[in-house]
Scaffold this motif. Sequence first.
Motif, PDB file in Angstrom:
ATOM      1  N   ASP A 240      37.696  16.268 -13.390  1.00  0.00           N
ATOM      2  CA  ASP A 240      37.374  14.867 -13.670  1.00  0.00           C
ATOM      3  C   ASP A 240      38.461  14.329 -14.597  1.00  0.00           C
ATOM      4  O   ASP A 240      38.627  14.832 -15.714  1.00  0.00           O
ATOM      5  N   ILE A 241      39.212  13.323 -14.157  1.00  0.00           N
ATOM      6  CA  ILE A 241      40.322  12.850 -14.993  1.00  0.00           C
ATOM      7  C   ILE A 241      39.828  12.011 -16.177  1.00  0.00           C
ATOM      8  O   ILE A 241      40.621  11.616 -17.026  1.00  0.00           O
ATOM      9  N   ILE A 242      38.524  11.773 -16.265  1.00  0.00           N
ATOM     10  CA  ILE A 242      37.919  11.147 -17.444  1.00  0.00           C
ATOM     11  C   ILE A 242      37.828  12.180 -18.563  1.00  0.00           C
ATOM     12  O   ILE A 242      37.596  13.364 -18.310  1.00  0.00           O
ATOM     13  N   TYR A 243      38.009  11.736 -19.820  1.00  0.00           N
ATOM     14  CA  TYR A 243      37.848  12.656 -20.945  1.00  0.00           C
ATOM     15  C   TYR A 243      36.937  12.097 -22.042  1.00  0.00           C
ATOM     16  O   TYR A 243      36.840  12.680 -23.125  1.00  0.00           O
ATOM     17  N   THR A 244      36.280  10.978 -21.785  1.00  0.00           N
ATOM     18  CA  THR A 244      35.247  10.479 -22.697  1.00  0.00           C
ATOM     19  C   THR A 244      34.008  10.159 -21.868  1.00  0.00           C
ATOM     20  O   THR A 244      34.054   9.230 -21.063  1.00  0.00           O
ATOM     21  N   PRO A 245      32.946  10.881 -22.028  1.00  0.00           N
ATOM     22  CA  PRO A 245      32.740  11.980 -22.980  1.00  0.00           C
ATOM     23  C   PRO A 245      33.298  13.298 -22.450  1.00  0.00           C
ATOM     24  O   PRO A 245      33.743  13.383 -21.306  1.00  0.00           O
ATOM     25  N   ARG A 246      33.252  14.298 -23.295  1.00  0.00           N
ATOM     26  CA  ARG A 246      33.605  15.659 -22.900  1.00  0.00           C
ATOM     27  C   ARG A 246      32.383  16.555 -23.110  1.00  0.00           C
ATOM     28  O   ARG A 246      31.959  16.728 -24.244  1.00  0.00           O
ATOM     29  N   PRO A 247      31.834  17.156 -22.063  1.00  0.00           N
ATOM     30  CA  PRO A 247      32.171  16.965 -20.657  1.00  0.00           C
ATOM     31  C   PRO A 247      31.430  15.767 -20.073  1.00  0.00           C
ATOM     32  O   PRO A 247      30.408  15.339 -20.613  1.00  0.00           O
ATOM     33  N   THR A 248      31.926  15.259 -18.973  1.00  0.00           N
ATOM     34  CA  THR A 248      31.247  14.185 -18.255  1.00  0.00           C
ATOM     35  C   THR A 248      30.010  14.746 -17.539  1.00  0.00           C
ATOM     36  O   THR A 248      29.833  15.958 -17.394  1.00  0.00           O
ATOM     37  N   GLN A 249      29.167  13.823 -17.079  1.00  0.00           N
ATOM     38  CA  GLN A 249      28.007  14.245 -16.299  1.00  0.00           C
ATOM     39  C   GLN A 249      28.424  15.044 -15.078  1.00  0.00           C
ATOM     40  O   GLN A 249      27.789  16.050 -14.731  1.00  0.00           O
ATOM     41  N   LEU A 250      29.490  14.622 -14.412  1.00  0.00           N
ATOM     42  CA  LEU A 250      29.959  15.351 -13.237  1.00  0.00           C
ATOM     43  C   LEU A 250      30.281  16.794 -13.585  1.00  0.00           C
ATOM     44  O   LEU A 250      29.872  17.732 -12.885  1.00  0.00           O
ATOM     45  N   LEU A 251      31.015  17.020 -14.677  1.00  0.00           N
ATOM     46  CA  LEU A 251      31.400  18.372 -15.039  1.00  0.00           C
ATOM     47  C   LEU A 251      30.204  19.191 -15.530  1.00  0.00           C
ATOM     48  O   LEU A 251      30.116  20.395 -15.254  1.00  0.00           O
ATOM     49  N   GLN A 252      29.276  18.556 -16.237  1.00  0.00           N
ATOM     50  CA  GLN A 252      28.073  19.273 -16.657  1.00  0.00           C
ATOM     51  C   GLN A 252      27.273  19.756 -15.459  1.00  0.00           C
ATOM     52  O   GLN A 252      26.833  20.914 -15.405  1.00  0.00           O
ATOM     53  N   ARG A 253      27.099  18.876 -14.493  1.00  0.00           N
ATOM     54  CA  ARG A 253      26.276  19.232 -13.334  1.00  0.00           C
ATOM     55  C   ARG A 253      27.000  20.221 -12.429  1.00  0.00           C
ATOM     56  O   ARG A 253      26.361  21.107 -11.844  1.00  0.00           O
ATOM     57  N   ALA A 254      28.326  20.079 -12.308  1.00  0.00           N
ATOM     58  CA  ALA A 254      29.088  21.041 -11.515  1.00  0.00           C
ATOM     59  C   ALA A 254      29.040  22.424 -12.163  1.00  0.00           C
ATOM     60  O   ALA A 254      28.913  23.444 -11.473  1.00  0.00           O
ATOM     61  N   ALA A 255      29.121  22.474 -13.499  1.00  0.00           N
ATOM     62  CA  ALA A 255      29.057  23.759 -14.194  1.00  0.00           C
ATOM     63  C   ALA A 255      27.718  24.443 -13.958  1.00  0.00           C
ATOM     64  O   ALA A 255      27.647  25.679 -13.849  1.00  0.00           O
ATOM     65  N   SER A 256      26.647  23.662 -13.849  1.00  0.00           N
ATOM     66  CA  SER A 256      25.337  24.256 -13.590  1.00  0.00           C
ATOM     67  C   SER A 256      25.261  24.879 -12.206  1.00  0.00           C
ATOM     68  O   SER A 256      24.390  25.721 -11.937  1.00  0.00           O
ATOM     69  N   ARG A 257      26.184  24.498 -11.328  1.00  0.00           N
ATOM     70  CA  ARG A 257      26.292  25.107  -9.988  1.00  0.00           C
ATOM     71  C   ARG A 257      27.209  26.322 -10.005  1.00  0.00           C
ATOM     72  O   ARG A 257      27.394  26.960  -8.977  1.00  0.00           O
ATOM     73  N   GLY A 258      27.803  26.605 -11.150  1.00  0.00           N
ATOM     74  CA  GLY A 258      28.716  27.738 -11.247  1.00  0.00           C
ATOM     75  C   GLY A 258      30.167  27.372 -11.045  1.00  0.00           C
ATOM     76  O   GLY A 258      31.035  28.252 -11.038  1.00  0.00           O
ATOM     77  N   CYS A 259      30.468  26.077 -10.886  1.00  0.00           N
ATOM     78  CA  CYS A 259      31.846  25.640 -10.642  1.00  0.00           C
ATOM     79  C   CYS A 259      32.663  25.684 -11.940  1.00  0.00           C
ATOM     80  O   CYS A 259      32.132  25.482 -13.028  1.00  0.00           O
ATOM     81  N   ARG A 260      33.946  25.919 -11.790  1.00  0.00           N
ATOM     82  CA  ARG A 260      34.859  25.836 -12.922  1.00  0.00           C
ATOM     83  C   ARG A 260      35.349  24.401 -13.055  1.00  0.00           C
ATOM     84  O   ARG A 260      35.481  23.703 -12.046  1.00  0.00           O
ATOM     85  N   SER A 261      35.620  23.966 -14.270  1.00  0.00           N
ATOM     86  CA  SER A 261      35.880  22.542 -14.478  1.00  0.00           C
ATOM     87  C   SER A 261      37.115  22.300 -15.328  1.00  0.00           C
ATOM     88  O   SER A 261      37.509  23.132 -16.148  1.00  0.00           O
ATOM     89  N   LEU A 262      37.694  21.126 -15.123  1.00  0.00           N
ATOM     90  CA  LEU A 262      38.813  20.609 -15.911  1.00  0.00           C
ATOM     91  C   LEU A 262      38.549  19.136 -16.173  1.00  0.00           C
ATOM     92  O   LEU A 262      37.990  18.436 -15.312  1.00  0.00           O
ATOM     93  N   ASP A 263      38.977  18.634 -17.348  1.00  0.00           N
ATOM     94  CA  ASP A 263      38.831  17.203 -17.603  1.00  0.00           C
ATOM     95  C   ASP A 263      40.190  16.559 -17.861  1.00  0.00           C
ATOM     96  O   ASP A 263      41.229  17.224 -17.818  1.00  0.00           O
ATOM     97  N   GLY A 264      40.165  15.258 -18.114  1.00  0.00           N
ATOM     98  CA  GLY A 264      41.397  14.500 -18.207  1.00  0.00           C
ATOM     99  C   GLY A 264      42.160  14.662 -19.502  1.00  0.00           C
ATOM    100  O   GLY A 264      43.284  14.147 -19.615  1.00  0.00           O
ATOM    101  N   LEU A 265      41.599  15.371 -20.486  1.00  0.00           N
ATOM    102  CA  LEU A 265      42.304  15.520 -21.754  1.00  0.00           C
ATOM    103  C   LEU A 265      43.614  16.279 -21.556  1.00  0.00           C
ATOM    104  O   LEU A 265      44.657  15.869 -22.065  1.00  0.00           O
TER     105      LEU A 265
END
Length: 299
Positions: A240-265
């Motif tokens: 997610d190229i967004i970095y406010t907030p950290r983590p975004t809802q997308l990254l939080q929910r993806a992590a709950s699926r076991g996905c690895r994540s990166l943000d825009g910071l």
Amino acid sequence: MTGFTSIRGTTALVGVLGEPVQHSLSPVMQNAALQTMGLDWAFLALPAPAAELAAVVRGLEAMNCRGLNVTIPHKQAVAELCRELSPLAQQLGAVNTLVPIAGGGWHGTNTDVEGFCAPLRRGASNWSGKRAVVLGCGGSARAVVAGLVQLGFNDIQLAGRRPEALAAFLADCQPWAPQLQALPWSSDGLALAGALNQASLVVNTTPVGMASASNPQAAEACPLSDRHLAALQPSCWVYDIIYTPRPTQLLQRAASRGCRSLDGLDMLVEQGAAALRLWSGRNDVPVEVMRQALLEQLP
């Protein structure tokens, strides 16, 4: 250590142009880097209304400005003010970094692509032949697609809700990104769900989920529905190229699926570090100092 210690008569100027630009975090990370490198430079956020952009760019050249970043909405318009463009800037039709040329004028290039790719290269050694889904077809998506091409993805699907914008994006980019395909983002979402299920990487370039001081509730939004999130494989990376907030809802929910994540910071830091290397001619840019300066600034 988050900025320069003093400004003297010898201090040179670097900065970022945009409108608005007062919210930019680039001065925080760049001034921390300049202090660490011992450069007698100061990095400022410089407002530049569109009608005055040419005058501002010429004036900064006359002031012996050592380099500029360019942000929205000027990345396309500033290309017309450059004496020369890098091949990548020509390809993208967008410039985010200006480097002074000996003898006058600006060299325009784009470090957004390098900024996007750097965290992915650290995360995995080989992306060649993989599949990616890009959400959104705005200005940021162009650098993302160029980065995916550089990394060797052979299947890039671009999801957009506006058919006209999606078609125009593909027409511009397919000459240099033949692996790019349109992915209609319809109300039922079936095509998108199928693509997400097969993806090795999903990149959000939309502003959905980005919070601001004036709209903190926006942080509760997610660009993917529950159906779409359920389609993600645990082996998938979500960026997610967004970095406010950290983590975004997308990254939080993806992590709950076991996905690895990166943000825009990291993307912000790496594109800024690449620009500073070009301006200074030095390779000892303190990337970790820049990242830490931003982390101290962000809530």
